[in-house]
Design an enzyme around this catalytic site. Sequence first.
Site, mmCIF file in Angstrom:
data_model
loop_
_atom_site.group_PDB
_atom_site.id
_atom_site.type_symbol
_atom_site.label_atom_id
_atom_site.label_comp_id
_atom_site.label_asym_id
_atom_site.label_seq_id
_atom_site.Cartn_x
_atom_site.Cartn_y
_atom_site.Cartn_z
ATOM 1 N N VAL A 152 0.807 -1.224 0.000
ATOM 2 C CA VAL A 152 0.000 0.000 0.000
ATOM 3 C C VAL A 152 0.844 1.280 0.000
ATOM 4 C CG1 VAL A 152 -2.023 -1.082 1.074
ATOM 5 C CG2 VAL A 152 -0.284 0.000 2.536
ATOM 6 N N SER A 206 -8.143 3.940 15.393
ATOM 7 C CA SER A 206 -7.899 3.146 16.600
ATOM 8 C C SER A 206 -8.252 4.038 17.775
ATOM 9 C CB SER A 206 -6.410 2.779 16.659
ATOM 10 O OG SER A 206 -6.042 2.389 17.963
ATOM 11 N N TYR A 249 2.494 5.478 16.110
ATOM 12 C CA TYR A 249 1.215 4.808 15.825
ATOM 13 C C TYR A 249 0.053 5.763 16.138
ATOM 14 C CZ TYR A 249 -2.362 1.113 15.853
ATOM 15 O OH TYR A 249 -3.473 0.346 15.594
ATOM 16 N N LYS A 304 -2.812 7.193 13.519
ATOM 17 C CA LYS A 304 -4.230 6.869 13.680
ATOM 18 C C LYS A 304 -5.080 8.117 13.923
ATOM 19 C CE LYS A 304 -3.917 2.558 12.822
ATOM 20 N NZ LYS A 304 -4.556 2.018 11.626
ATOM 21 N N ALA A 362 0.025 8.982 16.224
ATOM 22 C CA ALA A 362 -0.008 10.073 15.239
ATOM 23 C C ALA A 362 -0.656 9.597 13.945
ATOM 24 C CB ALA A 362 1.410 10.585 14.982
HETATM 25 N N1 NAD Z 1 -6.056 -5.376 16.403
HETATM 26 C C1 NAD Z 1 -6.364 -4.284 17.063
HETATM 27 O O1 NAD Z 1 -6.573 -4.316 18.282
HETATM 28 C C2 NAD Z 1 -6.489 -2.979 16.346
HETATM 29 C C3 NAD Z 1 -6.920 -1.886 17.091
HETATM 30 C C4 NAD Z 1 -7.045 -0.659 16.473
HETATM 31 C C5 NAD Z 1 -6.739 -0.528 15.128
HETATM 32 N N2 NAD Z 1 -6.302 -1.604 14.434
HETATM 33 C C6 NAD Z 1 -5.956 -1.387 13.033
HETATM 34 O O2 NAD Z 1 -6.656 -2.288 12.202
HETATM 35 C C7 NAD Z 1 -5.857 -2.608 11.052
HETATM 36 C C8 NAD Z 1 -5.728 -4.129 10.952
HETATM 37 O O3 NAD Z 1 -5.109 -4.616 12.137
HETATM 38 P P1 NAD Z 1 -5.015 -6.168 12.470
HETATM 39 O O4 NAD Z 1 -5.186 -6.306 13.933
HETATM 40 O O5 NAD Z 1 -5.891 -6.918 11.558
HETATM 41 O O6 NAD Z 1 -3.476 -6.433 12.121
HETATM 42 P P2 NAD Z 1 -2.765 -7.741 11.513
HETATM 43 O O7 NAD Z 1 -1.334 -7.572 11.820
HETATM 44 O O8 NAD Z 1 -3.467 -8.977 11.947
HETATM 45 O O9 NAD Z 1 -3.013 -7.567 9.933
HETATM 46 C C9 NAD Z 1 -2.453 -6.511 9.215
HETATM 47 C C10 NAD Z 1 -2.262 -6.944 7.775
HETATM 48 O O10 NAD Z 1 -1.727 -5.839 7.040
HETATM 49 C C11 NAD Z 1 -0.770 -6.355 6.118
HETATM 50 N N3 NAD Z 1 0.179 -5.308 5.707
HETATM 51 C C12 NAD Z 1 1.162 -4.751 6.454
HETATM 52 N N4 NAD Z 1 1.860 -3.872 5.721
HETATM 53 C C13 NAD Z 1 1.310 -3.873 4.481
HETATM 54 C C14 NAD Z 1 1.600 -3.169 3.271
HETATM 55 N N5 NAD Z 1 2.627 -2.292 3.187
HETATM 56 N N6 NAD Z 1 0.826 -3.396 2.183
HETATM 57 C C15 NAD Z 1 -0.188 -4.309 2.254
HETATM 58 N N7 NAD Z 1 -0.499 -5.007 3.363
HETATM 59 C C16 NAD Z 1 0.241 -4.789 4.463
HETATM 60 C C17 NAD Z 1 -0.094 -7.484 6.879
HETATM 61 O O11 NAD Z 1 0.592 -8.377 6.021
HETATM 62 C C18 NAD Z 1 -1.266 -8.110 7.620
HETATM 63 O O12 NAD Z 1 -1.852 -9.170 6.878
HETATM 64 C C19 NAD Z 1 -4.527 -1.893 11.261
HETATM 65 O O13 NAD Z 1 -4.562 -0.654 10.577
HETATM 66 C C20 NAD Z 1 -4.489 -1.639 12.747
HETATM 67 O O14 NAD Z 1 -3.706 -0.533 13.083
HETATM 68 C C21 NAD Z 1 -6.166 -2.825 15.004
#
Ligand code: NAD
Length: 251
Positions: free
Chosen positions: A63, A142, A155, A159, A157
């Site tokens: 991305v 988040s 992170y 979000k 910043a």
């Molecule tokens: N899990 C939580 O508690 C939580 C809380 C708040 C926000 N979020 C946000 O939700 C989103 C998903 O989180 P998650 O928990 O599913 O994380 P995760 O680590 O399980 O999945 C993230 C996915 O993003 C992919 N990824 C990373 N860099 C990439 C890139 N440059 N191009 C394409 N794909 C890429 C990874 O390969 C992975 O499959 C994130 O933005 C995270 O910050 C998660």
Amino acid sequence: MRLKNKTVIVTGAGSGLGKATALLSAEEGANLILADIRAESLESVKAEIAGVGGRAATVSVDVCRSDSIDDMLGKAVADFGQVDCLVNCAGVFSSIPLLEMREEDFDRMTDINLKGSFLCSQAFIRQLIAQDSGGAIVFLSSISGYIGFANSAHYCASKGAIRQLSKAIALEFGPRRIRSNVVAPGTIETPMNQWIIDDPDRYAQSVSSIPLGRLGKASEIASAIVFLLSEDASFCTGSELVVDGGQITHC
Ligand SMILES: NC(=O)c1ccc[n+]([C@@H]2O[C@H](COP(=O)([O-])OP(=O)(O)OC[C@H]3O[C@@H](n4cnc5c(N)ncnc54)[C@H](O)[C@@H]3O)[C@@H](O)[C@H]2O)c1
């Protein structure tokens, strides 16, 4: 079926929230473009979708790279004719004390979490305009975009900025029937939080800060995302849905 015949692109679809969102979208009748930098992680998601009679294509995407995003959009249009929804789920997290944070740590975080969502949304909106259709985008902020957490300034910043990016897009493209909304998860059971789940003290501390007394499930975030993608949210744009078990109510 709330997403029948819609084409939904999910970045980060190989894991956690992106995977759960892709599966629920397929159950709701969508055609899926499963995109992730770890393309090998997408095959089992594709197989699960096929198992419930859904249609999905996989694509390797970084991305942070426009050329890679253009390929993703090109594949979506070639396979399904048009695009309708984008979920910007690709993201990373790291815990680093501020004074140890290198410039490259900050850049990597903002490149993937913020610039990546911007680049994907820009390419997606260009395609919607070419199609002369409306559409829906969901961004992943988040609770770290609302309150501060130590050791994760980069992170937090990224979000916080995502919330403003979504609002600016909602304003600029509302007249074109393009809706832009945010889901802000609390602490959810995904691989991103394995470092909390695996540490009994951290886990107990986390749970004690959540009024509902548990971590969230990926499916509970997918429900919020699919709601915002669907016509059930036809009058929602520029809005934010915090799904955190009440974690930031006392802040
Ligand atoms: N899990 C939580 O508690 C939580 C809380 C708040 C926000 N979020 C946000 O939700 C989103 C998903 O989180 P998650 O928990 O599913 O994380 P995760 O680590 O399980 O999945 C993230 C996915 O993003 C992919 N990824 C990373 N860099 C990439 C890139 N440059 N191009 C394409 N794909 C890429 C990874 O390969 C992975 O499959 C994130 O933005 C995270 O910050 C998660």
